[in-house]
Design a protein around this motif. Structure first.
Motif, PDB file in Angstrom:
ATOM      1  N   THR B 169       0.874  -1.178   0.000  1.00  0.00           N
ATOM      2  CA  THR B 169       0.000   0.000   0.000  1.00  0.00           C
ATOM      3  C   THR B 169       0.910   1.227   0.000  1.00  0.00           C
ATOM      4  O   THR B 169       2.085   1.088   0.326  1.00  0.00           O
ATOM      5  N   PRO B 170       0.438   2.434  -0.371  1.00  0.00           N
ATOM      6  CA  PRO B 170      -0.962   2.829  -0.560  1.00  0.00           C
ATOM      7  C   PRO B 170      -1.528   2.336  -1.889  1.00  0.00           C
ATOM      8  O   PRO B 170      -0.845   2.324  -2.900  1.00  0.00           O
ATOM      9  N   GLN B 171      -2.808   1.931  -1.833  1.00  0.00           N
ATOM     10  CA  GLN B 171      -3.544   1.627  -3.051  1.00  0.00           C
ATOM     11  C   GLN B 171      -4.407   2.865  -3.308  1.00  0.00           C
ATOM     12  O   GLN B 171      -5.171   3.284  -2.444  1.00  0.00           O
ATOM     13  N   VAL B 172      -4.239   3.445  -4.485  1.00  0.00           N
ATOM     14  CA  VAL B 172      -4.758   4.798  -4.730  1.00  0.00           C
ATOM     15  C   VAL B 172      -5.749   4.778  -5.902  1.00  0.00           C
ATOM     16  O   VAL B 172      -5.517   4.084  -6.897  1.00  0.00           O
ATOM     17  N   PHE B 173      -6.826   5.553  -5.757  1.00  0.00           N
ATOM     18  CA  PHE B 173      -7.927   5.476  -6.718  1.00  0.00           C
ATOM     19  C   PHE B 173      -8.595   6.828  -6.929  1.00  0.00           C
ATOM     20  O   PHE B 173      -8.534   7.705  -6.059  1.00  0.00           O
ATOM     21  N   ALA B 174      -9.269   6.970  -8.081  1.00  0.00           N
ATOM     22  CA  ALA B 174     -10.240   8.052  -8.237  1.00  0.00           C
ATOM     23  C   ALA B 174     -11.345   7.786  -7.210  1.00  0.00           C
ATOM     24  O   ALA B 174     -11.928   6.699  -7.187  1.00  0.00           O
ATOM     25  N   ALA B 175     -11.613   8.764  -6.353  1.00  0.00           N
ATOM     26  CA  ALA B 175     -12.483   8.516  -5.202  1.00  0.00           C
ATOM     27  C   ALA B 175     -13.878   8.030  -5.608  1.00  0.00           C
ATOM     28  O   ALA B 175     -14.419   7.105  -4.993  1.00  0.00           O
ATOM     29  N   HIS B 176     -14.440   8.631  -6.640  1.00  0.00           N
ATOM     30  CA  HIS B 176     -15.811   8.233  -6.996  1.00  0.00           C
ATOM     31  C   HIS B 176     -15.859   6.765  -7.424  1.00  0.00           C
ATOM     32  O   HIS B 176     -16.859   6.081  -7.217  1.00  0.00           O
ATOM     33  N   GLN B 177     -14.764   6.284  -8.008  1.00  0.00           N
ATOM     34  CA  GLN B 177     -14.738   4.878  -8.437  1.00  0.00           C
ATOM     35  C   GLN B 177     -14.595   3.918  -7.257  1.00  0.00           C
ATOM     36  O   GLN B 177     -15.333   2.935  -7.148  1.00  0.00           O
ATOM     37  N   ILE B 178     -13.633   4.182  -6.379  1.00  0.00           N
ATOM     38  CA  ILE B 178     -13.437   3.240  -5.276  1.00  0.00           C
ATOM     39  C   ILE B 178     -14.641   3.261  -4.319  1.00  0.00           C
ATOM     40  O   ILE B 178     -15.025   2.233  -3.742  1.00  0.00           O
ATOM     41  N   LYS B 179     -15.292   4.424  -4.213  1.00  0.00           N
ATOM     42  CA  LYS B 179     -16.507   4.480  -3.383  1.00  0.00           C
ATOM     43  C   LYS B 179     -17.619   3.623  -3.997  1.00  0.00           C
ATOM     44  O   LYS B 179     -18.323   2.898  -3.291  1.00  0.00           O
ATOM     45  N   GLU B 180     -17.722   3.703  -5.321  1.00  0.00           N
ATOM     46  CA  GLU B 180     -18.720   2.870  -6.003  1.00  0.00           C
ATOM     47  C   GLU B 180     -18.371   1.385  -5.828  1.00  0.00           C
ATOM     48  O   GLU B 180     -19.252   0.555  -5.554  1.00  0.00           O
ATOM     49  N   ALA B 181     -17.096   1.071  -5.950  1.00  0.00           N
ATOM     50  CA  ALA B 181     -16.678  -0.333  -5.808  1.00  0.00           C
ATOM     51  C   ALA B 181     -16.995  -0.863  -4.410  1.00  0.00           C
ATOM     52  O   ALA B 181     -17.420  -2.009  -4.238  1.00  0.00           O
ATOM     53  N   TYR B 182     -16.824  -0.027  -3.397  1.00  0.00           N
ATOM     54  CA  TYR B 182     -17.067  -0.469  -2.026  1.00  0.00           C
ATOM     55  C   TYR B 182     -18.561  -0.573  -1.697  1.00  0.00           C
ATOM     56  O   TYR B 182     -18.925  -1.013  -0.616  1.00  0.00           O
ATOM     57  N   ARG B 183     -19.424  -0.222  -2.639  1.00  0.00           N
ATOM     58  CA  ARG B 183     -20.864  -0.460  -2.426  1.00  0.00           C
ATOM     59  C   ARG B 183     -21.253  -1.898  -2.754  1.00  0.00           C
ATOM     60  O   ARG B 183     -22.366  -2.325  -2.467  1.00  0.00           O
ATOM     61  N   GLN B 184     -20.327  -2.647  -3.362  1.00  0.00           N
ATOM     62  CA  GLN B 184     -20.596  -4.068  -3.614  1.00  0.00           C
ATOM     63  C   GLN B 184     -20.656  -4.823  -2.284  1.00  0.00           C
ATOM     64  O   GLN B 184     -20.032  -4.424  -1.300  1.00  0.00           O
ATOM     65  N   SER B 185     -21.374  -5.927  -2.283  1.00  0.00           N
ATOM     66  CA  SER B 185     -21.393  -6.765  -1.081  1.00  0.00           C
ATOM     67  C   SER B 185     -20.035  -7.443  -0.911  1.00  0.00           C
ATOM     68  O   SER B 185     -19.400  -7.826  -1.893  1.00  0.00           O
ATOM     69  N   TYR B 186     -19.649  -7.602   0.330  1.00  0.00           N
ATOM     70  CA  TYR B 186     -18.369  -8.233   0.620  1.00  0.00           C
ATOM     71  C   TYR B 186     -18.335  -9.687   0.144  1.00  0.00           C
ATOM     72  O   TYR B 186     -19.305 -10.422   0.291  1.00  0.00           O
ATOM     73  N   THR B 187     -17.211 -10.073  -0.471  1.00  0.00           N
ATOM     74  CA  THR B 187     -16.966 -11.497  -0.736  1.00  0.00           C
ATOM     75  C   THR B 187     -15.570 -11.823  -0.237  1.00  0.00           C
ATOM     76  O   THR B 187     -14.729 -10.933  -0.055  1.00  0.00           O
ATOM     77  N   ILE B 188     -15.307 -13.109  -0.047  1.00  0.00           N
ATOM     78  CA  ILE B 188     -14.050 -13.547   0.544  1.00  0.00           C
ATOM     79  C   ILE B 188     -12.839 -13.228  -0.344  1.00  0.00           C
ATOM     80  O   ILE B 188     -11.703 -13.163   0.118  1.00  0.00           O
ATOM     81  N   GLU B 189     -13.101 -12.971  -1.637  1.00  0.00           N
ATOM     82  CA  GLU B 189     -11.984 -12.615  -2.535  1.00  0.00           C
ATOM     83  C   GLU B 189     -11.492 -11.186  -2.335  1.00  0.00           C
ATOM     84  O   GLU B 189     -10.446 -10.819  -2.858  1.00  0.00           O
TER      85      GLU B 189
END
Lengths: 230, 230
Positions: B169-189
């Motif tokens: 780390t740091p793992q760095v992202f366009a904020a709007h994208q990583i926020k959208e990605a974190y709206r997915q349900s958690y999976t073990i992967e």
């Protein structure tokens, strides 16, 4: 040559300590295996581990050309009464190991160990020799702690690290088998002794290594080693 | 939400420093991120790296419940004039990052960094933010130095380590994208932020990390860190 299980039990232990490196990554005149850490050369720490495992172990030391001058004072100071069989290092690690194996009898259990891995535990050494005695081969492995990605031409993918292991030494074998394996012509896939062995005998046995058993290659590793030894 | 290239150039830098761990592997009462190494808590060394990269960076600190008592004296001593946005750690790392992302505006470039990686270089941070600004994502990776085997149910095989990378780390992202990605349900992967991001946006950009950027998890790591800092 076939050696049955009961004979395997009484075979002598031998080890080839491969000390062929010139230490170009160390930015130093003295090759790393002869550098002093906490009062002894790294190679001394390494040899002492195998003597602690088995005081009678047959030791072959593969030295690079010109390294006799580094070794002689070590021998005189730490191992005056001890016999070491000397072998001459080759151009590559493959050649160096092959040179060491010429000094090994068929009917023994032989480990092949990096001179710059002084932190191998006696328990790891014992697990490897016990397992090689039973199965013909044994290499020590430890878990991968980092997140790992597999990188392709277009993309990369997370790899399940639970299926990955980091390989250490000593890699230990029934001598007649590893000698036979080393008669194969060299290929680029032969990155360690296990890969040479399994090309001939299909598989190698994995046993648990110890995480402290690091390979000393960079200047910072010397400082880490000093901590681990103290 | 679509943000074009020119807008990306002027987006503010932000970082979420995830400091949720309870330090159970450290055999200590004090969680590792608050332990003193060479005169400062590990978390202080970490925060200072991001301030050196960009004094104006927006910092969100995700703290585990009850860790405010560790943080307050650090804040008063080292960062009295500095604003930190606090977020509450969750049960898992996924929950903690999600909690931190709630404090982040859509129109910024956001890094997510482990509090216990104080040895990240300023150059690594810069490479990640520059690349995320251009491509939407960037994670730092370094070479695998060990020989690696892939272990299956019946056998094991050597893996070509040139195709493997260790992820930091740091793992760095366009904020709007990583926020959208974190709206997915958690999976073990979802083992890190990159895996969450690429499930939504197919791939992540890899940039060169720095080998000293180790994760402090075990007691011996504290001593190694002390050497690296001095």
């Amino acid at each position: 040559m076939i050696i049955d299980f009961e004979v395997m039990q009484i075979l002598q232990n031998a080890v080839i300590i491969v000390s062929g490196g010139s230490g170009s990554r160390m930015q130093s005149e003295v090759p790393k295996q002869y550098m002093d850490v906490n009062g002894k050369a790294i190679l001394v720490w390494t040899v002492e581990k195998f003597l602690a495992f088995d005081p009678q172990i047959f030791i072959v030391l593969v030295l690079a050309d010109g390294h006799q001058d580094f070794w002689n004072p070590i021998k005189n100071r730490f191992f005056r009464e001890r016999e070491f069989i000397m072998a001459r290092g080759g151009e590559s690690r493959f050649d160096s190991v092959k040179s060491g194996l010429e000094m090994i009898k068929d009917d023994c259990i032989v480990g092949i160990h990096d001179a710059v891995r002084p932190m191998v535990s006696i328990e790891t050494i014992k697990r490897c020799y016990d397992s090689a005695r039973e199965f013909g081969s044994a290499i020590p492995v430890i878990d991968v702690e980092d997140t790992i990605r597999s990188v392709g031409a277009q993309n990369s993918n997370q790899v399940n690290r639970e299926n990955l292991k980091r390989v250490q030494t000593p890699q230990v074998f029934a001598a007649h088998q590893i000698k036979e394996a080393y008669r194969q012509s060299y290929t680029i896939e032969f990155t360690d002794d296990a890969t040479v062995y399994e090309r001939k005998f299909n598989s190698v046995k994995l046993v648990e290594g110890n995480p402290e058993n690091i390979k000393i290659t960079k200047p910072v590793d010397l400082k880490i080693l000093s901590i681990l030894l103290s």
